[in-house]
Motif scaffolding. Structure first.
Motif, PDB file in Angstrom:
ATOM      1  N   ASN A 188       7.449  -4.705   6.713  1.00  0.00           N
ATOM      2  CA  ASN A 188       8.230  -4.182   5.727  1.00  0.00           C
ATOM      3  C   ASN A 188       7.806  -2.859   5.160  1.00  0.00           C
ATOM      4  N   GLU A 189       8.441  -1.913   5.918  1.00  0.00           N
ATOM      5  CA  GLU A 189       8.139  -0.428   5.409  1.00  0.00           C
ATOM      6  C   GLU A 189       9.144   0.208   4.814  1.00  0.00           C
ATOM      7  N   GLN A 190       8.936   1.012   3.763  1.00  0.00           N
ATOM      8  CA  GLN A 190      10.049   1.768   3.394  1.00  0.00           C
ATOM      9  C   GLN A 190       9.615   3.192   3.172  1.00  0.00           C
TER      10      GLN A 190
ATOM     11  N   GLU B 119      -5.065   4.419  -9.592  1.00  0.00           N
ATOM     12  CA  GLU B 119      -5.152   4.094  -8.337  1.00  0.00           C
ATOM     13  C   GLU B 119      -6.414   5.293  -7.585  1.00  0.00           C
TER      14      GLU B 119
ATOM     15  N   LEU C 298       5.879   3.021   1.739  1.00  0.00           N
ATOM     16  CA  LEU C 298       5.267   1.896   0.922  1.00  0.00           C
ATOM     17  C   LEU C 298       5.385   0.533   1.930  1.00  0.00           C
ATOM     18  N   GLU C 299       4.201   0.185   2.140  1.00  0.00           N
ATOM     19  CA  GLU C 299       4.013  -1.190   2.931  1.00  0.00           C
ATOM     20  C   GLU C 299       3.732  -2.416   2.101  1.00  0.00           C
ATOM     21  N   GLY C 300       4.737  -3.296   2.448  1.00  0.00           N
ATOM     22  CA  GLY C 300       4.567  -4.453   1.678  1.00  0.00           C
ATOM     23  C   GLY C 300       4.513  -5.809   2.449  1.00  0.00           C
ATOM     24  N   GLY C 301       3.603  -5.574   3.633  1.00  0.00           N
ATOM     25  CA  GLY C 301       3.425  -6.766   4.368  1.00  0.00           C
ATOM     26  C   GLY C 301       3.777  -6.760   5.867  1.00  0.00           C
TER      27      GLY C 301
ATOM     28  N   MET D 106       0.825  -1.036   0.009  1.00  0.00           N
ATOM     29  CA  MET D 106      -0.004  -0.066  -0.107  1.00  0.00           C
ATOM     30  C   MET D 106       0.850   1.055   0.010  1.00  0.00           C
ATOM     31  N   ARG D 107       0.617   2.396  -0.740  1.00  0.00           N
ATOM     32  CA  ARG D 107       1.201   3.527  -0.724  1.00  0.00           C
ATOM     33  C   ARG D 107       0.454   4.571   0.040  1.00  0.00           C
TER      34      ARG D 107
ATOM     35  N   TYR E   4       7.620   5.753  -8.526  1.00  0.00           N
ATOM     36  CA  TYR E   4       6.370   5.858  -7.640  1.00  0.00           C
ATOM     37  C   TYR E   4       5.759   7.234  -7.807  1.00  0.00           C
TER      38      TYR E   4
END
Length: 69
Positions: free
Chosen positions: A35-37, A68, A29-32, A1-2, A49
């Motif tokens: 796992n945040e960036q 989106e 950025l969240e990928g699970g 999710m962004r 992005y």
């Protein structure tokens, strides 16, 4: 999710490791799980992005693609 965010404390871009200043925009950025960036606008533009769009005669940066929105 962004998620488009605004820095309110000390933080660092995970892409270029530059310090983000108070009030500076960045993308989360969240990928699970765990796992945040966090990426600054410059890194987002390089990685695709973020993009520029023209609206009502003004050019703005958006973190979200047209699909989106």
């Amino acid at each position: 999710m962004r998620r488009g965010c605004i820095a309110i404390g000390k933080m660092q871009c995970d892409g270029c490791h530059r310090s983000l200043g108070h009030g500076e925009r960045y993308l989360m950025l969240e990928g699970g799980e765990s796992n945040e960036q966090r990426l600054c606008v410059e890194c987002c533009l390089k990685l695709g992005y973020a993009s520029y769009k023209e609206e009502e005669g003004e050019e703005t940066i958006t973190f979200f693609s047209r699909e989106e929105v």
